[in-house]
Design a protein around this motif. Structure first.
Motif, mmCIF file in Angstrom:
data_model
loop_
_atom_site.group_PDB
_atom_site.id
_atom_site.type_symbol
_atom_site.label_atom_id
_atom_site.label_comp_id
_atom_site.label_asym_id
_atom_site.label_seq_id
_atom_site.Cartn_x
_atom_site.Cartn_y
_atom_site.Cartn_z
ATOM 1 N N LEU A 494 1.039 -1.197 0.088
ATOM 2 C CA LEU A 494 0.035 -0.108 0.138
ATOM 3 C C LEU A 494 0.898 1.154 0.018
ATOM 4 O O LEU A 494 1.679 1.445 0.881
ATOM 5 C CB LEU A 494 -0.939 0.176 1.393
ATOM 6 C CG LEU A 494 -1.886 1.199 1.438
ATOM 7 C CD1 LEU A 494 -2.827 1.257 0.254
ATOM 8 C CD2 LEU A 494 -2.389 1.240 2.776
ATOM 9 N N ARG A 495 0.444 2.061 -0.705
ATOM 10 C CA ARG A 495 1.221 3.544 -1.000
ATOM 11 C C ARG A 495 0.313 4.706 -0.970
ATOM 12 O O ARG A 495 -0.782 4.362 -1.729
ATOM 13 C CB ARG A 495 2.032 3.661 -2.235
ATOM 14 C CG ARG A 495 3.375 2.658 -2.325
ATOM 15 C CD ARG A 495 4.160 2.771 -3.654
ATOM 16 N NE ARG A 495 4.632 4.019 -3.960
ATOM 17 C CZ ARG A 495 5.908 4.249 -3.644
ATOM 18 N NH1 ARG A 495 6.545 3.318 -3.059
ATOM 19 N NH2 ARG A 495 6.248 5.561 -3.710
ATOM 20 N N ILE A 496 0.215 5.611 0.155
ATOM 21 C CA ILE A 496 -0.658 6.676 0.014
ATOM 22 C C ILE A 496 0.184 7.829 0.251
ATOM 23 O O ILE A 496 1.319 7.818 0.900
ATOM 24 C CB ILE A 496 -1.792 6.409 1.095
ATOM 25 C CG1 ILE A 496 -1.134 6.475 2.505
ATOM 26 C CG2 ILE A 496 -2.476 5.285 0.842
ATOM 27 C CD1 ILE A 496 -2.358 6.293 3.674
ATOM 28 N N PRO A 497 -0.249 9.217 -0.283
ATOM 29 C CA PRO A 497 -1.557 9.535 -0.937
ATOM 30 C C PRO A 497 -1.589 8.680 -2.251
ATOM 31 O O PRO A 497 -0.809 8.938 -2.925
ATOM 32 C CB PRO A 497 -1.724 10.794 -0.672
ATOM 33 C CG PRO A 497 -0.316 11.322 -0.790
ATOM 34 C CD PRO A 497 0.302 10.330 -0.115
ATOM 35 N N LYS A 498 -2.894 8.642 -2.516
ATOM 36 C CA LYS A 498 -3.362 8.476 -4.178
ATOM 37 C C LYS A 498 -4.593 9.013 -4.651
ATOM 38 O O LYS A 498 -5.294 9.277 -3.930
ATOM 39 C CB LYS A 498 -3.575 7.068 -4.418
ATOM 40 C CG LYS A 498 -1.848 6.027 -4.698
ATOM 41 C CD LYS A 498 -2.487 4.731 -5.033
ATOM 42 C CE LYS A 498 -0.960 4.033 -5.536
ATOM 43 N NZ LYS A 498 -1.311 2.581 -6.019
ATOM 44 N N GLN A 499 -4.387 9.548 -5.969
ATOM 45 C CA GLN A 499 -5.669 10.398 -6.369
ATOM 46 C C GLN A 499 -6.863 9.416 -6.302
ATOM 47 O O GLN A 499 -8.048 10.042 -6.193
ATOM 48 C CB GLN A 499 -5.213 10.866 -7.877
ATOM 49 C CG GLN A 499 -6.430 11.781 -8.395
ATOM 50 C CD GLN A 499 -6.633 13.078 -7.637
ATOM 51 O OE1 GLN A 499 -5.668 13.547 -7.198
ATOM 52 N NE2 GLN A 499 -7.795 13.593 -7.934
#
Length: 507
Positions: A494-499
């Protein structure tokens, strides 16, 4: 002062998850993650004695994880076999420049040596408790004869028999096992007990032999010899010779059983017993995933009978089973029906009603206790460790939030981890989630949160709230003043932030 970590603590940790790095992480990535966690858990940052002790333990755990993964030799062992490979004694004398194949071969050798040392410490305890309740008065009362007797208005239900047994096994060598068992029984006010000791040796892949010695207060000493042998891949034979010593002299006995697999779920048996209660018996037993069926016919002294029984196995978590049987012979006829259910991870409770002519009606209650394992204690310990880690993170999280707010960066509003129930058809299932808002905020760096492809339960401040069940991570976060939301699988990166996580508030 450093404190040693227990073997259970090491067993329950995933070093890559603990440091939140990829399995392919470079030495620079490992070092950066290690330094970050050392700053978070350094004992000198805490004055409170309790927090200082908790920080010291977590600091040592992070240090040990880094020591393993930063050394190419121990990391190779860990990647192949995990922590159990590192615990194997003897690695310190192994040449460090080994290929994975050589490491695997060396591990298998060390594992064989370790298993031999642990043979003395292994047992397989099993116990059974059975209670017989005479309920004849519920169905066959002599009301006319006893009308004037005080208290005759209530049916009399009595416990007329009870049986308790226990056994343990202790491997002595790779082929020899010692078995100690005992039992206590009482029926209609009379009781007794016995104790047995047996030595079993596996002679080959096709057979084994067993010597048995026993004694009891109802019967005299017993000496027995049991042999087992596979004749073909589908056929085997068992022979049991016994000498029973009593005041009337020596009573010999011989039992031979020939069995054959008729198909993958069905076995046929032929049994001949001579001496003590001589008889000939033939039976067919079919056991599948959902049922167990038995039909048997016996001709013997003093009992000859025919038996048919069926048991249905429900495919539920409690392993519920219902059963019924019919047994008819020279002694009369007995119909029995009942059920059993798993009441804990290691215990099964069963009850059966027996209706017989001329025996009457009785109720049997049986509890089978299996080998115990203390997993509940481990879960509680992991929960306490996670709560301790969260307390240690509070000050760091406060500084991270201040820094992120100043740049309109990444703020974790709420985060939950565990089992979510969204399907309306599963409303009866219990939601099992924990709040992981603080641990996730602590992992935010430069307005980014990156979680590797591994179970989140190993992250600092996390624990598994529902072992063995499917879990998710749900995060509600704010970035650039806009709310975002995402739900990820337990082992999903998981990678955040994302559009794509942005919550659409239009309309």
């Amino acid at each position: 002062m450093a404190t040693a970590l227990s073997e259970e603590e090491l067993d329950n940790e995933d070093y890559y998850s603990l440091l939140n790095v990829r399995r392919e992480a470079s030495s620079e990535e490992l070092k950066a993650a290690y330094r970050r966690l050392c700053m978070l858990y350094h004992p000198d940052k805490h004055r409170d004695p309790e927090l200082k002790s908790q920080a010291e333990r977590l600091f040592n755990l992070v240090h040990q994880a880094y020591e393993v993964l930063s050394d190419p030799h121990t990391r190779a062992i860990y990647d192949i076999y995990g922590k159990r490979g590192l615990e194997m004694e003897g690695w310190e004398v192994v040449e460090r420049r080994r290929t994975p194949a050589e490491i695997r071969e060396e591990f298998e050798r060390l594992q064989r040596e370790r298993e031999e040392r642990r043979l003395q410490q292994r047992t397989n305890p099993k116990g059974t408790i059975s209670v017989g309740i005479d309920a004849t008065d519920l169905f066959d009362r002599y009301e006319e004869e006893y009308e004037d007797v005080s208290g005759s208005g209530f049916p009399q239900i009595e416990i007329n028999k009870m049986h308790i047994s226990q056994s343990i096994e202790a491997p002595l060598t790779a082929t020899d096992t010692a078995i100690l068992s005992g039992s206590l029984s009482t029926q209609n006010g009379n009781g007794g007990g016995s104790i047995n000791f047996a030595l079993r040796r596996v002679t080959s892949a096709k057979g084994w032999g067993e010597l048995e010695f026993g004694a009891g207060d109802l019967q005299g000493p017993l000496f027995g010899l049991k042999l087992f042998r596979n004749l073909t891949p589908r056929c085997f034979v068992t022979t049991n010779c016994a000498l029973q010593f009593s005041s009337r002299g020596i009573r010999p006995g011989l039992t031979t059983v020939l069995a054959r697999n008729l198909d993958k779920n069905t076995v046929g048996y032929l049994q001949w017993r001579w001496g003590i209660q001589s008889a000939m018996n033939t039976s067919i037993v079919r056991d599948t995933k959902t049922s167990h069926f038995t039909v048997a016919l016996q001709l013997g002294i003093p009992h000859s009978f025919a038996l048919i029984s069926y048991q249905h196995k429900f495919q539920d978590d409690d392993q519920t089973r219902v059963k019924g049987s019919l047994k008819a012979g020279f002694f009369g006829t007995v119909v029995e029906y009942g059920a059993e259910r798993k009441i804990s991870r290691h215990s099964v409770l069963g009850a059966a009603v027996s209706i017989g002519v001329p025996q009457g009606v009785s109720l049997k209650v049986k509890e089978l206790e299996k080998q115990r394992e203390s997993t509940a204690t481990d879960i509680l310990q992991k929960k306490q460790e996670a709560e301790a880690a969260v307390r240690l993170m509070q000050e760091s999280v406060r500084r991270i939030i201040e820094a992120e707010e100043s740049r309109m960066g990444l703020i974790i509003v709420n985060a939950w981890y565990g089992k979510f129930v969204n399907d309306k058809s599963k409303k009866s299932e219990k939601v099992k989630v924990i709040d992981v808002t603080v641990p996730l905020q602590c992992l935010v760096k430069d307005s980014k949160l990156i979680l590797t492809e591994a179970s989140k339960a190993g992250l600092p401040g996390f624990y598994d709230p529902c072992v063995g069940e499917e879990k998710n991570l749900k995060v509600l976060y704010q970035f650039r003043g806009v709310l975002h939301q995402v739900m990820a699988l337990d082992s999903e990166a998981l990678r955040i932030p994302k559009q794509s996580h942005r919550i659409d508030t239009d309309g």
